[in-house]
Design a protein around this motif. Structure first.
Motif, short mmCIF file in Angstrom:
data_model
loop_
_atom_site.label_atom_id
_atom_site.label_comp_id
_atom_site.label_asym_id
_atom_site.label_seq_id
_atom_site.Cartn_x
_atom_site.Cartn_y
_atom_site.Cartn_z
N ARG A 25 0.74 -1.10 -0.03
CA ARG A 25 0.12 0.08 -0.06
C ARG A 25 1.01 1.24 -0.01
NH1 ARG A 25 -3.79 -2.48 4.81
NH2 ARG A 25 -5.39 -3.53 3.64
N ALA A 26 1.93 1.32 0.81
CA ALA A 26 2.91 2.34 0.89
C ALA A 26 3.63 2.55 -0.54
CB ALA A 26 3.58 2.13 1.90
N TYR A 27 3.86 1.55 -1.25
CA TYR A 27 4.69 1.47 -2.52
C TYR A 27 3.50 2.17 -3.50
CZ TYR A 27 6.99 0.24 -6.63
OH TYR A 27 7.47 0.34 -7.81
N CYS A 28 2.39 1.78 -3.58
CA CYS A 28 1.29 2.26 -4.46
C CYS A 28 1.00 3.68 -4.40
CB CYS A 28 0.13 1.35 -4.26
SG CYS A 28 0.40 -0.17 -4.70
N PHE A 35 -2.93 1.81 -10.07
CA PHE A 35 -4.23 1.87 -9.67
C PHE A 35 -4.36 0.82 -8.70
CE2 PHE A 35 -8.67 0.64 -10.00
CZ PHE A 35 -9.30 2.11 -9.46
N HIS A 36 -4.55 0.71 -7.35
CA HIS A 36 -4.62 -0.36 -6.29
C HIS A 36 -6.03 -0.49 -5.93
CE1 HIS A 36 -3.04 -2.40 -2.52
NE2 HIS A 36 -3.52 -3.19 -3.40
N TYR A 37 -6.57 -1.82 -6.22
CA TYR A 37 -7.96 -2.07 -5.89
C TYR A 37 -8.04 -3.26 -5.11
CZ TYR A 37 -13.25 -2.41 -6.45
OH TYR A 37 -14.42 -2.23 -6.30
N GLU A 38 -8.61 -3.31 -3.77
CA GLU A 38 -8.59 -4.32 -2.81
C GLU A 38 -9.83 -4.80 -2.65
OE1 GLU A 38 -6.66 -3.53 1.08
OE2 GLU A 38 -5.23 -2.22 0.12
N VAL A 39 -9.97 -6.37 -2.56
CA VAL A 39 -11.39 -7.04 -2.38
C VAL A 39 -11.28 -7.94 -1.15
CG1 VAL A 39 -11.93 -7.26 -5.07
CG2 VAL A 39 -10.54 -8.96 -3.90
N GLU A 40 -12.45 -8.00 -0.53
CA GLU A 40 -12.36 -8.78 0.79
C GLU A 40 -12.80 -10.02 0.46
OE1 GLU A 40 -11.31 -7.82 3.70
OE2 GLU A 40 -10.63 -5.92 3.35
N ALA A 41 -13.73 -10.27 -0.75
CA ALA A 41 -14.48 -11.55 -0.94
C ALA A 41 -14.16 -11.63 -2.49
CB ALA A 41 -15.77 -11.46 -0.51
#
Length: 324
Positions: A25-28, A35-41
């Motif tokens: 996250r820090a690098y992004c 473009f960083h997208y996080e998914v939980e499921a």
């Protein structure tokens, strides 16, 4: 605003991300062309790819285990979010097994692999692209849309993978140690025919139909279907035919699995015939059995009598290879 070169799809629940994701996250945050997208499921991946398609990345990087990769490939194949021109896919070394990442030359540190991919995406990616055939899995209960993956384990192999997942991983041991223990447990059960609760179960009867090449029936210590170049046992299957599923089946016989593994380590598997070891290249494969599980890139499916699992090749997709 900087052009998005890399779209990064992360699953925070993957094994490696527990420790690595804060650094990622820090690098992004320091690189506006990511473009960083996080998914939980898994059911959020469709929306993630719809959003990512709007920024038109040069490469889609998946930061998760093989199950996350499989879910993303399935959505890419069925969702049509990028039209006829999906971006090439890269896979970071994460999760428990990393078979897909290893096949593409990604290993070791997640952040270092990401840095290398960002560097490549800023130039000409063409020399680093490889086409990979995909497995399309269809099952009667699933409807028309296939599940897409690259590595399927069945028979005794699937039983041992599930044994490792449910019995050994909860012990909190390093992944490498867990895999060695699972392999040893399989060998002990195979060699001594022991039926003990702390060992993997004995495989059930299974029928495998390989189109144009007949049918294999019986009990198998190992069943493996893949499109990956770096197989666990050999790279000499079906004459290395392009665009074909590669199948390895080892019958349940005393010492046969040990002999097959030994032949693989010596580089001889596939070069000479070994009774009870079947190496095939196929366009379509059908697997049928009595409550027999198969695992496609981490997701479990069950083959029943009259409800076979059908495998075929899907259209190839471009991947970014980090190593020559």
């Amino acid at each position: 605003m900087a052009r998005v070169r890399v779209a990064l799809l992360s699953n925070p629940k993957s094994t490696g991300n527990v420790a690595q994701l804060p650094r990622v996250r820090a690098y992004c945050a320091e690189h506006p062309d990511i473009f960083h997208y996080e998914v939980e499921a898994v059911d959020q991946i469709g929306e993630a790819l719809r959003t990512i398609a709007r920024v038109k990345p040069a490469v889609l990087v998946i930061n998760g285990g093989d199950g996350t990769v499989q879910a993303a490939l399935t959505e890419l194949y069925n969702g049509g979010h990028f039209g006829d021109n999906p971006p090439p896919v890269a896979v970071l070394p994460n999760g428990k097994t990393n078979l897909i990442a290893l096949d593409l030359g990604a290993h070791g540190n997640v952040l270092q692999s990401l840095e290398r991919l960002v560097e490549l995406a800023r130039g000409d990616l063409t020399p680093h692209l490889v086409a990979r055939e995909l497995i399309a899995l269809r099952h009667g209960a699933m409807g028309g849309k296939p599940v897409i993956g690259m590595f399927l384990g069945g028979a005794g192999l699937a039983d041992t993978m599930l044994y490792c997942r449910h019995k050994i991983y909860p012990l909190g041991l390093p992944n490498g140690v867990s895999h060695v223990l699972a392999a040893l447990a399989l060998m002990v059960r195979q060699l001594f025919r022991l039926k003990l609760s702390f060992l993997p179960p004995a495989p059930s009867n299974l029928s495998v139909s390989v189109r144009r090449d007949g049918k294999l029936s019986g009990k198998f210590a190992l069943l493996l279907v893949t499109t990956l170049e770096k197989l666990l046992l050999t790279d000499d299957i079906g004459g290395k035919s392009s665009g074909r599923l590669k199948l390895i089946a080892v019958e349940q016989r005393p010492f046969l699995l040990l002999r097959a593994v030994t032949a693989s380590l010596l580089g001889k598997l596939g070069r000479t015939q070994m009774a009870g070891v079947h190496l095939e290249g196929a366009d379509e494969i059908s697997i049928e059995g009595h409550a027999s599980d198969v695992i496609l890139d981490g997701e479990t499916f069950r083959a029943e009598i009259g409800q076979p699992i059908r495998l075929s090749t899907a259209a190839p997709l471009s991947f970014v290879r980090l190593a020559a």
